[in-house]
Design an enzyme around this catalytic site. Sequence first.
Site, short mmCIF file in Angstrom:
data_model
loop_
_atom_site.label_atom_id
_atom_site.label_comp_id
_atom_site.label_asym_id
_atom_site.label_seq_id
_atom_site.Cartn_x
_atom_site.Cartn_y
_atom_site.Cartn_z
N CYS A 7 -3.39 10.18 4.99
CA CYS A 7 -2.21 11.05 5.10
C CYS A 7 -2.38 12.41 4.43
CB CYS A 7 -0.99 10.32 4.54
SG CYS A 7 -1.22 9.67 2.89
N CYS A 20 -0.47 3.56 -1.47
CA CYS A 20 0.75 4.33 -1.23
C CYS A 20 1.94 3.40 -0.94
CB CYS A 20 0.54 5.29 -0.07
SG CYS A 20 1.98 6.34 0.30
#
Length: 352
Positions: free
Chosen positions: A197, A105
């Site tokens: 996440c 990410c």
Amino acid sequence: MSMRQDKVKVAVAMSGGVDSAVAALLLKKQGYEVHGFFMRNWNPLSNIPNDCPWQKDYEDVRRVCNHLTIPYSTLNFESEYHKRVLIPFLNEYQNGRTPNPDILCNKEIKFDVFWNNVKALGFHYMATGHYSKLENGALVKPKDADKDQTYFLSALSDRQLENVIFPLADLTKTEVREIAKKAGLPNAGKKDSQGICFIGKLTVRDFLKANLKIAPGEVKAATGELLGKHEGSELYTIGQRHIGVAAGGKTLYVSSKNTKTNTLIMDREENLYTNKLSFEKAAWSIPVPQSFQCQVQTRYRSKSIPAIVSLTNSMELVSGEAELLLPARAITPGQTIAFYKDSKLIGNAIIK
């Protein structure tokens, strides 16, 4: 800087947590023109089951920015995140490896897609709440060794670090909490986020079961003895305990996975340690010889280990082996290995 500091525009990637909130606070105090950005990476209408609490995080960003009297915006990267983070994450698990989505990410979204978007909006720098430090363009370990996040940033290129500010480089987590409290930030007492996440409160196991093609298979001891059955080898990672499987009164752990036969191999704790590992897809921030000594980190929060690195090809320098001078537990294919010279990050690779 050549221009006046109050004219330097900084885009702060804000997650709703206290670290990015304090980063924005410190930059504003230093005179920068600060703008908070919340990244919308997860599509709640996706057919992929999840429990991502992004609405609460966005609300915390809004409250913090209003408190600091700085503007804030939302950028939607759902499509990019799905393609460049989520799908590779699932593919790696499907192939029996254990990836680190936070590293992916950072490389693909925060320091690439996000930066390119805010740069196009006229921002000169981007900032995050990572505990990391830049010295002469290179990543080095920050003041708070316990919160050091250079491992998560190890896949970033020199180009991706050119316009980055890490305001928390010389602060400890305790100091950050105290700054937030004194400033009256509305999220000063918010707990640190845990886990991946986009999974939220779901376990990794439940998320994978909902999104991968899995099949039951055999669980065997390292000796070849059949010990039982598993739901799907993709649901297990190296070093993980398999509930209900033991031998001779000893707890057993996953020591390897055979994806071709869909078999889990179990072994005792003492046999999970090794002094060697192989890696691929290495990228270096400094020139390195074919063989050299450094420190390596094989997962987040693990201690750095002295190692002798030997690269396979003197021209390409992208694959090789690391001889660990101290044994490491549960070396896991798919995880990132980060290479350090003292406190300076010098490269990263993927464990084979």
